[in-house]
Design a protein around this motif. Structure first.
Motif, PDB file in Angstrom:
ATOM      1  N   ARG A 181      32.417  11.098  46.449  1.00 17.51           N
ATOM      2  CA  ARG A 181      31.926  11.539  45.288  1.00 17.51           C
ATOM      3  C   ARG A 181      30.722  10.587  44.528  1.00 17.51           C
ATOM      4  NH1 ARG A 181      31.279  16.551  45.283  1.00 17.51           N
ATOM      5  NH2 ARG A 181      33.264  18.016  45.309  1.00 17.51           N
ATOM      6  N   MET A 182      30.294   9.944  43.794  1.00 12.31           N
ATOM      7  CA  MET A 182      29.495   9.193  43.454  1.00 12.31           C
ATOM      8  C   MET A 182      30.364   7.294  42.956  1.00 12.31           C
ATOM      9  SD  MET A 182      26.240  10.132  42.818  1.00 12.31           S
ATOM     10  CE  MET A 182      25.835  11.361  42.664  1.00 12.31           C
ATOM     11  N   ASP A 183      31.328   7.463  43.539  1.00  7.58           N
ATOM     12  CA  ASP A 183      32.524   6.587  43.433  1.00  7.58           C
ATOM     13  C   ASP A 183      32.782   6.137  45.033  1.00  7.58           C
ATOM     14  OD1 ASP A 183      33.827   8.777  44.458  1.00  7.58           O
ATOM     15  OD2 ASP A 183      35.263   8.053  43.504  1.00  7.58           O
ATOM     16  N   PHE A 184      31.510   6.359  45.952  1.00 10.83           N
ATOM     17  CA  PHE A 184      31.529   5.556  47.298  1.00 10.83           C
ATOM     18  C   PHE A 184      31.106   4.714  47.554  1.00 10.83           C
ATOM     19  CE2 PHE A 184      29.023   5.680  51.319  1.00 10.83           C
ATOM     20  CZ  PHE A 184      30.914   5.764  52.580  1.00 10.83           C
ATOM     21  N   ASP A 185      29.804   4.601  47.154  1.00 11.42           N
ATOM     22  CA  ASP A 185      28.909   3.262  47.206  1.00 11.42           C
ATOM     23  C   ASP A 185      29.789   2.012  47.372  1.00 11.42           C
ATOM     24  OD1 ASP A 185      27.149   4.370  48.527  1.00 11.42           O
ATOM     25  OD2 ASP A 185      25.819   4.736  46.616  1.00 11.42           O
ATOM     26  N   THR A 186      30.685   2.103  45.851  1.00 11.13           N
ATOM     27  CA  THR A 186      31.495   0.756  45.418  1.00 11.13           C
ATOM     28  C   THR A 186      32.327   0.662  46.252  1.00 11.13           C
ATOM     29  OG1 THR A 186      30.199   1.293  42.509  1.00 11.13           O
ATOM     30  CG2 THR A 186      32.473  -0.029  43.644  1.00 11.13           C
ATOM     31  N   GLU A 187      33.142   1.654  45.958  1.00 10.07           N
ATOM     32  CA  GLU A 187      34.324   1.598  46.432  1.00 10.07           C
ATOM     33  C   GLU A 187      34.210   1.058  48.383  1.00 10.07           C
ATOM     34  OE1 GLU A 187      38.395   3.575  46.667  1.00 10.07           O
ATOM     35  OE2 GLU A 187      37.336   4.503  46.474  1.00 10.07           O
ATOM     36  N   ILE A 188      33.549   1.562  49.044  1.00  7.59           N
ATOM     37  CA  ILE A 188      32.745   1.259  50.082  1.00  7.59           C
ATOM     38  C   ILE A 188      32.905  -0.346  50.898  1.00  7.59           C
ATOM     39  CG2 ILE A 188      30.689   1.979  51.178  1.00  7.59           C
ATOM     40  CD1 ILE A 188      32.205   3.056  53.848  1.00  7.59           C
ATOM     41  N   ALA A 189      32.282  -0.534  49.921  1.00 10.00           N
ATOM     42  CA  ALA A 189      31.739  -1.611  49.543  1.00 10.00           C
ATOM     43  C   ALA A 189      33.023  -2.752  49.385  1.00 10.00           C
ATOM     44  CB  ALA A 189      30.253  -2.380  48.830  1.00 10.00           C
ATOM     45  N   VAL A 190      33.761  -2.785  48.127  1.00 13.63           N
ATOM     46  CA  VAL A 190      34.426  -3.592  48.172  1.00 13.63           C
ATOM     47  C   VAL A 190      35.774  -3.466  48.735  1.00 13.63           C
ATOM     48  CG1 VAL A 190      36.747  -3.902  46.479  1.00 13.63           C
ATOM     49  CG2 VAL A 190      33.634  -3.029  45.594  1.00 13.63           C
ATOM     50  N   ARG A 191      35.879  -2.535  49.622  1.00 19.31           N
ATOM     51  CA  ARG A 191      37.213  -2.360  50.868  1.00 19.31           C
ATOM     52  C   ARG A 191      37.101  -2.903  51.922  1.00 19.31           C
ATOM     53  NH1 ARG A 191      41.591  -0.103  49.448  1.00 19.31           N
ATOM     54  NH2 ARG A 191      41.879   1.531  47.489  1.00 19.31           N
ATOM     55  N   LEU A 192      34.985  -2.934  52.320  1.00 27.28           N
ATOM     56  CA  LEU A 192      35.034  -3.561  53.384  1.00 27.28           C
ATOM     57  C   LEU A 192      34.473  -4.943  53.273  1.00 27.28           C
ATOM     58  CD1 LEU A 192      31.882  -1.588  54.664  1.00 27.28           C
ATOM     59  CD2 LEU A 192      33.822  -1.907  55.878  1.00 27.28           C
ATOM     60  N   PHE A 193      34.231  -5.986  52.365  1.00 30.85           N
ATOM     61  CA  PHE A 193      34.562  -6.645  51.670  1.00 30.85           C
ATOM     62  C   PHE A 193      35.855  -7.514  51.632  1.00 30.85           C
ATOM     63  CE2 PHE A 193      35.602 -10.358  48.635  1.00 30.85           C
ATOM     64  CZ  PHE A 193      34.186 -11.582  48.602  1.00 30.85           C
ATOM     65  N   TRP A 194      36.579  -6.589  51.312  1.00 33.89           N
ATOM     66  CA  TRP A 194      38.229  -7.310  51.629  1.00 33.89           C
ATOM     67  C   TRP A 194      38.837  -7.110  53.494  1.00 33.89           C
ATOM     68  CZ3 TRP A 194      40.745  -3.087  47.611  1.00 33.89           C
ATOM     69  CH2 TRP A 194      40.584  -3.709  46.183  1.00 33.89           C
ATOM     70  N   SER A 195      38.039  -6.392  53.672  1.00 39.54           N
ATOM     71  CA  SER A 195      38.897  -6.278  54.779  1.00 39.54           C
ATOM     72  C   SER A 195      38.330  -7.185  55.990  1.00 39.54           C
ATOM     73  CB  SER A 195      37.809  -5.243  56.012  1.00 39.54           C
ATOM     74  OG  SER A 195      36.274  -5.146  56.140  1.00 39.54           O
ATOM     75  N   GLY A 196      37.123  -8.602  55.411  1.00 40.43           N
ATOM     76  CA  GLY A 196      36.395  -9.613  56.159  1.00 40.43           C
ATOM     77  C   GLY A 196      35.231  -9.172  56.404  1.00 40.43           C
ATOM     78  N   MET A 197      34.491  -8.012  55.738  1.00 39.65           N
ATOM     79  CA  MET A 197      32.948  -7.818  56.728  1.00 39.65           C
ATOM     80  C   MET A 197      32.052  -8.449  55.578  1.00 39.65           C
ATOM     81  SD  MET A 197      30.530  -4.392  56.799  1.00 39.65           S
ATOM     82  CE  MET A 197      31.649  -3.906  57.826  1.00 39.65           C
ATOM     83  N   GLY A 198      31.260  -9.753  56.497  1.00 42.54           N
ATOM     84  CA  GLY A 198      30.078 -10.139  55.430  1.00 42.54           C
ATOM     85  C   GLY A 198      29.500  -9.277  54.826  1.00 42.54           C
ATOM     86  N   ILE A 199      28.455  -9.605  53.213  1.00 36.57           N
ATOM     87  CA  ILE A 199      27.361  -8.732  52.801  1.00 36.57           C
ATOM     88  C   ILE A 199      26.228 -10.024  52.855  1.00 36.57           C
ATOM     89  CG2 ILE A 199      27.313  -7.278  50.953  1.00 36.57           C
ATOM     90  CD1 ILE A 199      29.198  -6.656  51.833  1.00 36.57           C
ATOM     91  N   VAL A 200      25.157  -8.879  53.569  1.00 33.16           N
ATOM     92  CA  VAL A 200      23.945  -9.654  53.470  1.00 33.16           C
ATOM     93  C   VAL A 200      23.355  -8.834  52.228  1.00 33.16           C
ATOM     94  CG1 VAL A 200      21.216  -9.767  54.636  1.00 33.16           C
ATOM     95  CG2 VAL A 200      24.297 -10.222  55.410  1.00 33.16           C
ATOM     96  N   ASN A 201      22.298  -9.483  51.230  1.00 32.03           N
ATOM     97  CA  ASN A 201      22.004  -8.728  50.220  1.00 32.03           C
ATOM     98  C   ASN A 201      21.018  -8.329  49.735  1.00 32.03           C
ATOM     99  OD1 ASN A 201      24.051  -7.930  48.258  1.00 32.03           O
ATOM    100  ND2 ASN A 201      24.808 -10.114  48.144  1.00 32.03           N
ATOM    101  N   VAL A 202      19.393  -7.341  50.198  1.00 33.33           N
ATOM    102  CA  VAL A 202      18.525  -8.230  50.192  1.00 33.33           C
ATOM    103  C   VAL A 202      17.878  -7.297  49.009  1.00 33.33           C
ATOM    104  CG1 VAL A 202      16.890  -6.431  51.995  1.00 33.33           C
ATOM    105  CG2 VAL A 202      18.784  -7.597  52.861  1.00 33.33           C
TER     106      VAL A 202
END
Length: 243
Positions: free
Chosen positions: A174-195
């Motif tokens: 639900r509304m916890d999705f956007d934050t949780e997937i972003a953190v878990r992708l970061f943990w997995s090693g995926m880089g983040i580009v902020n726009v």
């Protein structure tokens, strides 16, 4: 590389046609995920799906925003897309920023392109200030400032790196999705580009945020992530030292 737009829709029959038209004007195919909307909205989505390059995925039972997005990501892969641009159905995200997002994805195809909002005066002050609690928890749980705003639902996922995570991890639906997937992708090693992206709150906008239910879900998510961070802290600190 094929980028398409995934839009979770739940009773946004009014603004959704304008969002679809704006995305199609940028040349993006569109996947509408109907999260068990009421009949009037469902009829609007049926009509939109008759257009070229607009696909409708209909969920028989309401899954919540996160559940709808995850269903959309799976369907996007079936459609042959390599990247999925997630955007809200209510028109609060400025589709004029789509070219900046897609250009960032082309330049960094293995990274998540994450919008961080620039608000106008329409933003409710309580929601604006309340976001900072989540920002602080995200910075703690990633041991990093890499994610500028984990709550913005305007972003691009590389499907090759995102779908395996979705399939093997429990992620809030639900509304916890956007934050949780972003953190878990970061943990997995995926880089983040902020726009940076402009965000407005329409006066007639439809919000499905439920204060008590969703705040409880978000609090539980931060707790899960905190303990997950403790386990991963040596790896996160080592990765930060090498950066």
């Amino acid at each position: 590389m094929k980028i398409g737009a995934v839009i979770p829709v739940y009773n946004h029959g009014g603004p959704i046609a304008g969002v679809v038209a704006a995305l199609r004007a940028h040349g993006l195919p569109v996947l509408l995920v109907d999260d068990a909307s009421e009949p009037g909205c469902a009829a609007v989505l049926d009509q939109l799906a008759s257009q070229a390059d607009v696909t409708l995925e209909r969920l028989p039972v309401n899954q919540g925003k996160g559940g709808a997005v995850m269903a959309g990501l799976r369907r996007a892969a079936e459609l042959g897309w390599t990247h999925a641009l997630q955007i809200d159905a209510d028109g609060q995200h400025d589709t004029r920023d789509v070219p900046a997002f897609t250009a960032a994805a082309v330049a960094e195809p293995a990274q998540m392109i994450c919008g961080y909002p620039i608000y106008d005066d329409s933003v409710p002050k309580a929601r604006l200030y309340g976001r900072y609690a989540t920002h602080i928890w995200v910075w703690i749980n990633t041991l990093s400032l890499a994610i500028r705003d984990s709550m913005c639902g305007f972003r691009i996922y590389p499907l090759a790196g995102t779908l395996p995570l979705v399939e093997r991890q429990h992620i809030g639906r639900r509304m916890d999705f956007d934050t949780e997937i972003a953190v878990r992708l970061f943990w997995s090693g995926m880089g983040i580009v902020n726009v940076p992206t402009r965000v407005r709150y329409p006066e007639d906008g439809v919000s499905h945020f439920r204060v008590w239910r969703d705040n409880v879900l978000i609090s539980a998510m931060h707790t899960r992530l905190f303990f997950g961070m403790l386990v991963r802290a040596p790896m996160l600190l080592w990765r930060k030292a090498l950066a």
